[in-house]
Design a protein around this motif. Structure first.
Motif, mmCIF file in Angstrom:
data_model
loop_
_atom_site.group_PDB
_atom_site.id
_atom_site.type_symbol
_atom_site.label_atom_id
_atom_site.label_comp_id
_atom_site.label_asym_id
_atom_site.label_seq_id
_atom_site.Cartn_x
_atom_site.Cartn_y
_atom_site.Cartn_z
ATOM 1 N N LEU A 169 0.055 3.906 -2.647
ATOM 2 C CA LEU A 169 -1.217 4.571 -2.346
ATOM 3 C C LEU A 169 -1.036 5.601 -1.233
ATOM 4 C CD1 LEU A 169 -4.296 4.782 -2.659
ATOM 5 C CD2 LEU A 169 -4.506 2.907 -1.020
ATOM 6 N N PHE A 170 -0.298 5.215 -0.202
ATOM 7 C CA PHE A 170 -0.090 6.125 0.924
ATOM 8 C C PHE A 170 0.720 7.343 0.488
ATOM 9 C CE2 PHE A 170 -0.586 2.764 4.528
ATOM 10 C CZ PHE A 170 -1.907 2.615 4.154
ATOM 11 N N ILE A 195 -3.179 7.549 8.309
ATOM 12 C CA ILE A 195 -1.892 7.227 7.700
ATOM 13 C C ILE A 195 -0.796 7.946 8.477
ATOM 14 C CG2 ILE A 195 -0.462 7.559 5.646
ATOM 15 C CD1 ILE A 195 -3.040 7.360 4.012
ATOM 16 N N ILE A 247 6.013 8.222 6.246
ATOM 17 C CA ILE A 247 6.044 8.080 4.788
ATOM 18 C C ILE A 247 7.022 9.107 4.209
ATOM 19 C CG2 ILE A 247 4.669 8.328 2.680
ATOM 20 C CD1 ILE A 247 3.590 5.992 4.040
ATOM 21 N N ALA A 300 0.822 -1.210 0.000
ATOM 22 C CA ALA A 300 0.000 0.000 0.000
ATOM 23 C C ALA A 300 0.859 1.264 0.000
ATOM 24 C CB ALA A 300 -0.924 0.001 1.213
ATOM 25 N N LEU A 301 2.192 1.080 -0.070
ATOM 26 C CA LEU A 301 3.067 2.241 0.057
ATOM 27 C C LEU A 301 2.775 3.308 -0.998
ATOM 28 C CD1 LEU A 301 5.418 3.383 1.674
ATOM 29 C CD2 LEU A 301 6.970 2.414 -0.009
ATOM 30 N N GLU A 316 0.857 8.661 -2.453
ATOM 31 C CA GLU A 316 -0.006 9.536 -3.242
ATOM 32 C C GLU A 316 -0.992 10.277 -2.351
ATOM 33 O OE1 GLU A 316 0.157 7.122 -7.473
ATOM 34 O OE2 GLU A 316 -1.601 6.866 -6.205
ATOM 35 N N ALA A 317 -1.530 9.567 -1.364
ATOM 36 C CA ALA A 317 -2.488 10.211 -0.455
ATOM 37 C C ALA A 317 -1.816 11.369 0.280
ATOM 38 C CB ALA A 317 -3.045 9.186 0.532
#
Lengths: 340, 507, 339
Positions: free
Chosen positions: A200-201, A217, A222, A197-198, A203-204
């Motif tokens: 996605l995180f 998160i 990150i 999920a890295l 980008e979030a």
């Protein structure tokens, strides 16, 4: 026209078009551009040169992509690469017989480790202290070069250990060794960002850091991670730079790499405003830059002037990404669809 | 007000933003020497109309006249130059500058080619004296309260040769004394012949201060009335339109949430004791059981959002304790709150909720994924299943789960937020203004969902500016005033008038 | 009582910088014989004239909340253009100086235009400007161009005698004049105050009717002008133009501005503080020379470190300040309503 829209909607489409145009230009105007010869079992030619000389930028661009995706920027990568070169040169050093002072492998690991720590430092400043990325990495941008110079006692340090030359000059199955390093790192990064999920995180966090925090998160970690990774990539790039010329020059190694890497990322379709990122695009972006450089060479323009061309490209890209610019262009032509 | 010709006249104003028609054919008139209230729900188009008048936005079509002459200001500066001045709710001053500079910047008195600071400070003191305000004008504005900042903003406008003064929700952060002080100033200015446009959410204040009312609804002009000829109930009905009756109708089907609490009583989910943070919210207690819906009622700035932020770990309390399902919980960050089983939908969807460039699917699974961690990535199939399930059950209107969330309407984005937290299977869900800025139908659906969730045993904390909504949804209501929880109402006490009275009396 | 606390708040960072300078200069005086002389103090000015001029321009940029990374390479370009016009084209100095200054202003205008008009990030545009300027240097010439001009030689060699056998160079006068002008502009002109307003809250500044667009462009023009002037002053010392002049000088400049107490996030700062920041920088250089065994690259590292410390310090001060006035600052309600 649906197929056309689907095609142009693909993230890699425009970067690839740009690269193809550049190559097509060379096909017609640069003699022997695509000629590839085999000498001593290696492939030689402009195209191979592009791949070989472009590998440091490709490596930096991989790290930079993730940093930019978090809405950050890392302008210290050139200096950090110089530190890597300085450290590895001082460790391996060696006499004219080519016997290294310290084991090559350990030296490499240590150099890359030092750079990862430098990246961690950047990440700490950005994520924990909350400095603007540009300022945080500006500190190492210049202090880093100071550190590189102090590491090498402000001298150009030469290496004589032959095996080390493989990194930057060696060939495996006819292709430059450094290219394999790029491919391995790229595949690893793709795997980690897309199979966990890295990505996605990241980008979030880049799209909306507050919302990311509110969604549970750990945005700080990150951010810390991407800067550390950028430092790691810079460390590896520094090894290639050092191995290319078998020397470390703290003053000149990796100068201007930061802009090239940023440019590669932006050319590859990752916005400076963070969010969605495209690793393959960044690689294509790096290839565009390198092809541009080779093309400029081929026309006997002094390589330093290539900086002007690159600056102009940055202006153009920035303008194309500016919604204000697009809407004013759209108004100028009286069309609204451009403004989207 | 007796002048025959209006000083400002706006005719058939239209303004659209991508995907939203903010104003359609709105008419508006403003007279000299009157206080004119512009009323409407959130999203009615009040701010947009004002921004068109002050040159922040350009209307798509329609004309504006000032003293009978057409105007088309292209910037706030241009509007100011012709005498149209605005004081915004979020004080638009520079906190880093001194008080006197904030009043005079852009029109500083000059002497020998340089700013005459002495005269400027003296003038500033004089202007503020007119507002019964005495303070050190050389101090930086950041040292003063919002009330003072508001006055400074008005002082800035007073100084210039203003014809029209627009006050955009000036009272939302002021206490009663400050409001009265402000109203005195407004009356004085009106009597001096200024035309004052007053935008507020507060009904009582409208009746206290205004001479005339224009009502907008969903971007359309409803009507213009003299204040003393328009009964309060009629005003509310006109503002809400059919909304009120529609809503009461829909709720007849379901049982009141209060009943569900009685059925499930016994399992405490959240117990908060003396939780507080200096400068944010005074220590408060909360007891929530399964199926409870706790409504937080209070005016803007009463501390509703602050409580939500403390409970979700966005701000860290400096006193008190939280127990979740009987166990002590340390909530130091949103992440730890999530791990403890709390979900939170922020009132600021755009900045604190939705990731507009991520797909609906990604938006929905994000909190669940964050809970599971980076490495235990939900399989692609599972992600789609979860997203599709919520799109169906919450009725999110989209052709595909892979569309960007930014393209959804406000109501559907709110449902995505709801889905994000429901996916984590929380025990406690905090909803801060989930019904704000979304259309009536979506509002009803969201509230229906809240009741559904409570029936399933979830504890909900529901925040809304609309007391009506709070009463309909809640099993009990905590009333807040000035960052203090002043009362908890249950059962028959949960009426709008009782809430109002509690807020007014503070107990 | 309130008044007093305000005064300290505003000038605290200036005192910190001044204190740092006194401590460093004092430490040098105690450690090294021959350090504490009037001439050594004046040398600090003479060694840093160009940095002071750059710092003044950068102070305005940073107070406005922007950044200008192009100053070093623009300085270098100015040295190249000046020396090329003088030596290769044999222009008259009275033409060369205005031309170079005009070029600097035009360069700044170009960047300011892009940043303001298209809402682009200052750092990326000026980073491109950094490379553009450097590249243009090579367009002018790859090699060093020596300046052979009487006026320039005069400016390089003349010493203006002060009392007690001490002297300064004409460049010091230029630099000090620029600093004084900068202080005046920042404190007493509409432009100066608008810069502060933009840095405090750009949106508010727009709504207050201030000429934000014009001012922002003008800020980068000022910075461009200062870079070009610094380039000219630089050639007064080196008597040559060289493409690698001023590499990394952008950080030095930003560093001195930050050490001078200007908030990197904008809205607060002072030109006078920047001058002391530059003097701190000069003192570090001199200390390293006096120390003798450290190589000059340690200046870079020390400066990087000082920037780090000052940014931390600023954050701590701001945290303390917002702590005392959290009632006014709390994001309690003023969440913008979109209705």
């Amino acid at each position: 026209m649906a197929w056309w829209k689907r095609l142009t909607g693909k993230k890699l489409f425009w970067p690839l078009v740009a690269l193809a145009l550049l190559l097509a230009f060379n096909l017609f105007f640069t003699p022997h551009f695509f000629q590839i010869q085999i000498k001593q079992g290696h492939l030689y030619g402009n195209v191979i040169d592009i791949l070989k000389n472009g590998s440091p930028i490709m490596l930096l661009a991989i790290g930079m992509t993730l940093v930019i995706a978090t809405k950050g920027i890392d302008i210290s990568v050139g200096s950090v690469a110089a530190i890597s070169a300085g450290v590895v040169a001082m460790l391996i050093g060696g006499d004219l017989q080519g016997i290294p002072k310290h084991p090559i492998f350990e030296s490499i690991v240590l150099a890359v480790l030092v750079c990862t720590v430098a990246g961690l430092w950047n990440g700490m400043l950005v994520s924990r202290i909350g400095m603007q990325p540009i300022i945080a990495t500006l500190i190492l941008f210049v202090a880093g070069r100071g550190i590189a110079m102090v590491t090498t006692n402000a001298m150009v340090v030469w290496l004589y250990a032959k095996p080390f030359a493989i990194i930057g000059q060696g060939y495996v199955f006819g292709l430059p060794f450094s290219l394999y390093m790029v491919v391995v790192l790229l595949l690893m990064t793709l795997f980690v960002t897309r199979r966990t999920a890295l990505g996605l995180f990241i980008e979030a966090v880049g799209i909306n850091p507050t919302a990311a925090r509110f969604a549970g998160i750990n945005a700080k970690n990150i951010i810390l991670l991407v800067y550390a990774f950028s430092g790691f990539c810079a460390g590896i790039a520094g090894l290639i730079v050092c191995s290319n010329v078998m020397s470390a020059d703290g003053n000149n190694a990796g100068v201007g790499y930061e802009l090239d890497a940023i440019l590669a990322v932006v050319l590859g379709g990752t916005s400076l405003n963070g969010g969605k990122f495209n690793l393959l695009g960044s690689i294509v972006g790096a290839l565009i830059i390198e092809t541009l450089t080779v093309t400029i060479y081929a026309f006997n323009v002094p390589p330093e002037i290539a900086q002007v061309v690159k600056a102009v490209v940055v202006y153009i890209i920035s303008l194309l990404q500016s919604s204000k610019f697009r809407s004013s262009v759209a108004n100028m032509f009286g069309r609204r669809e451009l403004a989207a | 007000m007796s002048d025959s010709a209006p000083i400002v006249e706006m005719k058939k104003i239209n303004k659209s933003f991508p995907g939203v028609k903010a104003l359609s054919d709105v008419d508006f008139r403003l007279f000299r020497g009157e206080v004119h209230a512009l009323m409407g729900q959130n999203g009615a188009g009040k701010s947009t109309l004002v921004k068109v008048l002050t040159g922040v936005y350009k209307q798509d079509s329609g004309t504006m006249l000032l003293n009978g002459k057409p105007i088309r200001p292209d910037s706030p500066l241009a509007a100011q130059k012709i005498g149209v001045n605005t004081v915004y709710q979020e004080v638009n001053l520079c906190l880093n500058l001194s008080v006197s500079e904030n009043i005079f910047i852009g029109k500083e008195p000059m002497r020998f080619g340089k700013i005459d600071w002495k005269t400027m400070n003296r003038n500033a003191e004089e202007v503020l004296k007119r507002l019964n305000l005495e303070l050190d004008v050389t101090g930086s504005l950041s040292n003063y309260s919002i009330a003072v900042q508001q006055m400074v903003a008005i002082a800035r406008v007073l100084d210039s040769s203003a014809k029209v003064l627009i006050l955009d929700e000036p009272t939302s952060s002021l206490d009663e004394g400050e409001v009265n002080q402000l109203f005195n100033v407004i009356r004085k200015l009106r009597d001096e012949g200024l035309a004052i446009l007053f935008i507020t959410h507060f009904l009582d204040q409208t009746y206290q201060i205004s001479d005339r009312i224009t009502i907008l609804k969903n971007g359309s002009f409803v009507g213009e009335y003299k204040t003393d000829e328009l009964p309060k109930l009629e005003l509310v009905t006109k503002m809400l339109g059919k909304e009120l009756s529609e809503f009461s109708y829909s709720n007849k089907g379901g049982e009141p949430a209060g009943v569900s609490q009685g059925k499930l009583e016994g399992k405490a989910t959240l117990q908060v004791k003396k939780l507080g943070l200096r400068g944010s919210v005074a220590p408060f207690d909360i007891d929530l059981y399964e199926g409870d819906v706790l409504g937080l009622a209070g005016l803007l700035g009463s501390g509703r959002t602050e409580i939500a932020r403390l409970l979700f770990g966005i701000d860290n309390a400096d006193q008190g304790e939280i127990r979740i399902r009987g166990k002590n919980a340390t909530i130091s960050s949103p992440r730890s709150a999530m791990m403890a089983g709390i979900g939170f939908c922020s009132e600021d969807r755009k900045n604190e909720g939705i990731f507009s460039e991520l797909s609906i699917k990604e938006n929905i699974i994000l909190a669940l994924q964050a809970r599971k961690g980076v490495f235990r990535y939900l399989p692609s199939k599972k992600r789609s299943e979860i997203a599709d399930e919520f799109i169906r059950s919450l009725g999110i209107k989209t052709p595909s789960a892979n569309n960007e969330a930014g393209q959804l309407s406000g109501g559907n984005q709110q449902k995505v937020m709801l889905a994000r937290w429901l996916a984590t299977d929380p025990k406690i869900l905090i909803l801060d203004e989930p019904t704000r800025g979304i259309d009536v139908g979506a509002k009803l659906e969201i509230m229906e969902q809240i009741l559904n969730l409570s029936r399933r045993g979830l504890s909900v904390i529901f925040i809304s500016s609309e007391f009506e909504e709070v009463i309909r949804c809640s099993s009990k209501i905590a009333v807040l005033k000035d960052k203090v929880k002043v009362a908890e109402l249950r059962g028959d006490d949960m009426t709008e008038s009782r809430i109002m009275r509690t807020i007014a009396e503070g107990k | 009582m309130k008044k007093k606390s305000l005064i300290t708040q505003r000038s605290l960072s200036l005192f910190v910088t001044l204190g740092l300078f006194v401590v460093m200069f004092g430490a040098g005086s105690l450690s090294f014989i021959g350090f504490f002389t009037l001439q050594n103090f004046l040398n600090l000015f003479m060694n840093t004239t160009y940095l002071m001029i750059l710092g003044v321009g950068m102070t305005f940029v940073i107070i406005s909340g922007g950044i200008d990374l192009s100053v070093g390479s623009l300085l270098s370009l100015a040295t190249m253009v000046a020396s090329s016009l003088l030596t290769k084209s044999h222009w008259n100095p009275s033409l060369v100086i205005p031309t170079v200054l005009a070029m600097g202003i035009a360069f700044g205008l170009f960047q300011g235009f892009l940043i303001q008009k298209f809402n682009l990030q200052p750092f990326i545009i000026t980073l491109a400007g950094l490379y553009l300027g450097r590249g243009l240097c090579y367009v002018v010439s790859i090699d060093t161009i020596a300046i052979d001009n009487r006026f320039w030689h005069h400016m390089a060699n003349v010493q203006i005698n002060l009392f007690a056998n001490s002297y300064i160079s004409p460049s010091v006068i230029i630099a000090v004049l620029v600093v004084i002008a900068g202080i005046f502009v920042s404190r007493s002109t509409k432009f100066g105050r608008t810069v502060f307003a933009i840095g405090g809250n750009e949106q508010s500044a727009v709504l207050m009717g201030l000429p934000v667009a014009r001012t922002k462009m003008f800020i980068y023009m000022v910075s461009g002008f200062c870079s070009a002037l610094a380039g000219i002053v630089f050639t007064f010392t080196t008597l040559s133009g060289y493409s690698l002049n001023g590499v990394g000088m952008e950080l030095d400049t930003i560093a001195t501005v930050v050490i001078g107490g200007t908030l990197l996030t904008g809205g607060m700062g002072s030109v006078l503080g920047t001058m002391f920041g530059v003097l701190v920088y000069g003192t570090i250089q001199v200390l390293i020379v006096f120390q003798g065994t450290l190589n000059s690259w340690w200046t870079r590292i020390t400066i990087g470190f000082l920037v780090f410390v000052f940014v931390l310090l600023q954050r701590a001060l701001r945290a303390r300040k917002s702590g005392t006035s959290s009632a006014t600052q709390s994001r309690a309600e003023p969440l913008p309503r979109r209705s």
